[in-house]
Design an enzyme around this catalytic site. Sequence first.
Site, PDB file in Angstrom:
ATOM      1  N   CYS A  98      -0.602   4.252   1.928  1.00 41.48           N
ATOM      2  CA  CYS A  98      -0.466   4.095   3.379  1.00 41.48           C
ATOM      3  C   CYS A  98       0.980   4.314   3.838  1.00 41.48           C
ATOM      4  CB  CYS A  98      -0.864   2.696   3.811  1.00 41.48           C
ATOM      5  SG  CYS A  98      -2.296   2.017   2.999  1.00 41.48           S
ATOM      6  N   ASP A  99       1.910   3.663   3.158  1.00 42.28           N
ATOM      7  CA  ASP A  99       3.267   3.556   3.694  1.00 42.28           C
ATOM      8  C   ASP A  99       4.322   4.372   2.953  1.00 42.28           C
ATOM      9  OD1 ASP A  99       2.268   1.790   5.576  1.00 42.28           O
ATOM     10  OD2 ASP A  99       2.638   0.027   4.336  1.00 42.28           O
ATOM     11  N   CYS A 138       0.837  -1.201   0.000  1.00 41.22           N
ATOM     12  CA  CYS A 138       0.000   0.000   0.000  1.00 41.22           C
ATOM     13  C   CYS A 138       0.873   1.252   0.000  1.00 41.22           C
ATOM     14  CB  CYS A 138      -0.934  -0.029   1.207  1.00 41.22           C
ATOM     15  SG  CYS A 138      -2.019   1.394   1.312  1.00 41.22           S
TER      16      CYS A 138
HETATM   17  P1  FAD Z   1     -10.632  -6.279   5.578  1.00 42.40           P
HETATM   18  O1  FAD Z   1      -9.877  -5.345   6.426  1.00 42.40           O
HETATM   19  O2  FAD Z   1      -9.900  -7.113   4.587  1.00 42.40           O
HETATM   20  O3  FAD Z   1     -11.466  -7.211   6.569  1.00 42.40           O
HETATM   21  C1  FAD Z   1     -12.130  -8.347   6.098  1.00 42.40           C
HETATM   22  C2  FAD Z   1     -12.350  -9.273   7.292  1.00 42.40           C
HETATM   23  O4  FAD Z   1     -13.171 -10.353   6.847  1.00 42.40           O
HETATM   24  C3  FAD Z   1     -11.052  -9.883   7.830  1.00 42.40           C
HETATM   25  O5  FAD Z   1     -10.974  -9.645   9.222  1.00 42.40           O
HETATM   26  C4  FAD Z   1     -11.182 -11.378   7.515  1.00 42.40           C
HETATM   27  O6  FAD Z   1     -10.629 -12.191   8.528  1.00 42.40           O
HETATM   28  C5  FAD Z   1     -12.705 -11.547   7.448  1.00 42.40           C
HETATM   29  N1  FAD Z   1     -13.114 -12.645   6.588  1.00 42.40           N
HETATM   30  C6  FAD Z   1     -12.717 -12.864   5.298  1.00 42.40           C
HETATM   31  N2  FAD Z   1     -13.340 -13.957   4.823  1.00 42.40           N
HETATM   32  C7  FAD Z   1     -14.126 -14.434   5.828  1.00 42.40           C
HETATM   33  C8  FAD Z   1     -15.021 -15.542   5.948  1.00 42.40           C
HETATM   34  N3  FAD Z   1     -15.204 -16.375   4.935  1.00 42.40           N
HETATM   35  N4  FAD Z   1     -15.663 -15.745   7.112  1.00 42.40           N
HETATM   36  C9  FAD Z   1     -15.464 -14.918   8.168  1.00 42.40           C
HETATM   37  N5  FAD Z   1     -14.638 -13.846   8.120  1.00 42.40           N
HETATM   38  C10 FAD Z   1     -13.983 -13.602   6.965  1.00 42.40           C
HETATM   39  N6  FAD Z   1      -5.684   1.720   4.596  1.00 42.40           N
HETATM   40  C11 FAD Z   1      -5.634   2.999   5.051  1.00 42.40           C
HETATM   41  O7  FAD Z   1      -6.640   3.724   4.992  1.00 42.40           O
HETATM   42  N7  FAD Z   1      -4.492   3.501   5.591  1.00 42.40           N
HETATM   43  C12 FAD Z   1      -3.369   2.784   5.768  1.00 42.40           C
HETATM   44  O8  FAD Z   1      -2.352   3.278   6.265  1.00 42.40           O
HETATM   45  C13 FAD Z   1      -3.413   1.417   5.327  1.00 42.40           C
HETATM   46  N8  FAD Z   1      -2.324   0.639   5.475  1.00 42.40           N
HETATM   47  C14 FAD Z   1      -2.370  -0.667   5.104  1.00 42.40           C
HETATM   48  C15 FAD Z   1      -1.268  -1.452   5.350  1.00 42.40           C
HETATM   49  C16 FAD Z   1      -1.290  -2.782   5.037  1.00 42.40           C
HETATM   50  C17 FAD Z   1      -0.071  -3.618   5.345  1.00 42.40           C
HETATM   51  C18 FAD Z   1      -2.454  -3.343   4.420  1.00 42.40           C
HETATM   52  C19 FAD Z   1      -2.491  -4.817   4.080  1.00 42.40           C
HETATM   53  C20 FAD Z   1      -3.556  -2.558   4.145  1.00 42.40           C
HETATM   54  C21 FAD Z   1      -3.535  -1.209   4.480  1.00 42.40           C
HETATM   55  N9  FAD Z   1      -4.627  -0.368   4.263  1.00 42.40           N
HETATM   56  C22 FAD Z   1      -4.598   0.915   4.707  1.00 42.40           C
HETATM   57  C23 FAD Z   1      -5.845  -0.855   3.574  1.00 42.40           C
HETATM   58  C24 FAD Z   1      -6.953  -1.217   4.600  1.00 42.40           C
HETATM   59  O9  FAD Z   1      -6.434  -2.125   5.535  1.00 42.40           O
HETATM   60  C25 FAD Z   1      -8.156  -1.829   3.881  1.00 42.40           C
HETATM   61  O10 FAD Z   1      -8.650  -0.953   2.884  1.00 42.40           O
HETATM   62  C26 FAD Z   1      -9.298  -2.105   4.871  1.00 42.40           C
HETATM   63  O11 FAD Z   1      -8.873  -2.917   5.928  1.00 42.40           O
HETATM   64  C27 FAD Z   1     -10.481  -2.784   4.178  1.00 42.40           C
HETATM   65  O12 FAD Z   1     -11.456  -3.065   5.134  1.00 42.40           O
HETATM   66  P2  FAD Z   1     -12.565  -4.182   4.893  1.00 42.40           P
HETATM   67  O13 FAD Z   1     -13.380  -4.205   6.136  1.00 42.40           O
HETATM   68  O14 FAD Z   1     -13.216  -3.980   3.598  1.00 42.40           O
HETATM   69  O15 FAD Z   1     -11.779  -5.559   4.726  1.00 42.40           O
END
Ligand code: FAD
Length: 314
Positions: free
Chosen positions: A137-138, A134
Amino acid sequence: MILDCAIIGGGPAGLTAGLYTTRGGLQNVVMFEKGMPGGQITQSSEIENYPGVTGEISGMDLMIPWPAQCQKFGLKHEMVEVKRVSKDGDIFKIHKEDGTTAEAYSVIVCTGSSPRRAGFAGEDELFGRGVSTCATCDGFFYKGKEVAVIGGGDTALEEALYLAKICSKVYLIHRRDSFRSAPNTVERIKRTQNIELVLNSTPQEVYGDAMGVTGLLVKNTDGETRDIKALGVFVFVGNDINNQTLIQENGSFLCEMNKAGEVVVDINMKTSVKGLFAAGDMRLNAPKQVVCAAGDGAVAALGAISYVDELLNH
Ligand code: FAD
Ligand code: NAP
């Protein structure tokens, strides 16, 4: 008991959906999360673009208060992997890994996405400590420093251009000598003075010390190895949408998807199936940011509240 709403996934989108559905009056809302709630941001050592949260904070620390805030309003968390969501008449069925099934009038799917890893040595060990997926982010952590970008698609090239504005130099490492990216993006890359193309090359090993990454070894197709002294390594080799729970027994998807495997939603996060909403990284054209995922979760929750009210009271 039929749940008013089942939330699949407990990242920023799912937790915000949980807060808004319960606080908005839905009864019996369960968030099914296979691990600890918090989502992929908990892998990040620092987040500095969540509005209102200043100072150094890790992704884990950012997310710690979210579940308790939701639970205060009645959200229940079941730690289980969901295998499939199906619909029978007006009732959704949540098929869980343990073989049991829950039923719900509405579902908000928030299972996120997973950036692909390239598979070179040290990549997993140094992920979050110099290896990143990302740039938004970083990237700022490498202001004035040299970084490497891996990949040859639109994401890699666009992120390399973004990083070139912040970093002193960007090594763009691609395994072929032609790119998948749009031609005008390739032209912009070639015009950017502080981007060096390292073509026909694949990363062999990223290495570092207690502070993080200190360099990357790459090998070209002639078998020559080069040591690139980059302090940040950004891997953009594609992204997998976690859409498996929407796949039905006959192999088709429960709702409309686009070619990239993202859930097609309207501006209210409604999918093509009544009562089914999608939010966060898995929905089409998601900006893949915590603040956007949280916003989507709130929008989807408001939609679910209206839908359930209409279904049960009219
Ligand atoms: P996710 O965070 O992917 O959450 C999905 C959840 O669903 C997970 O907890 C997973 O365990 C669960 N899940 C998946 N499949 C199943 C299933 N079948 N049954 C039950 N549970 C399930 N964004 C920023 O805004 N700023 C930053 O600085 C930033 N830094 C980042 C750094 C890193 C290293 C990464 C990897 C990402 C970063 N991001 C950042 C991006 C941000 O993390 C994502 O955009 C955000 O988390 C998306 O949220 P979400 O709820 O859509 O999905
Ligand atoms: P992508 O198009 O699949 O490109 C992935 C790149 O990573 C490819 O260049 C691939 O090399 C390389 N790669 C894959 N595995 C690798 C490995 N193990 N080691 C080293 N390199 C590896 O992914 P993306 O760039 O994330 O784009 C995904 C989709 O979103 C595409 O359809 C893209 O057009 C779209 N997108 C569009 C825009 C835009 O329109 N502005 C912006 C971003 C993304 P090869 O080329 O050799 O296969």
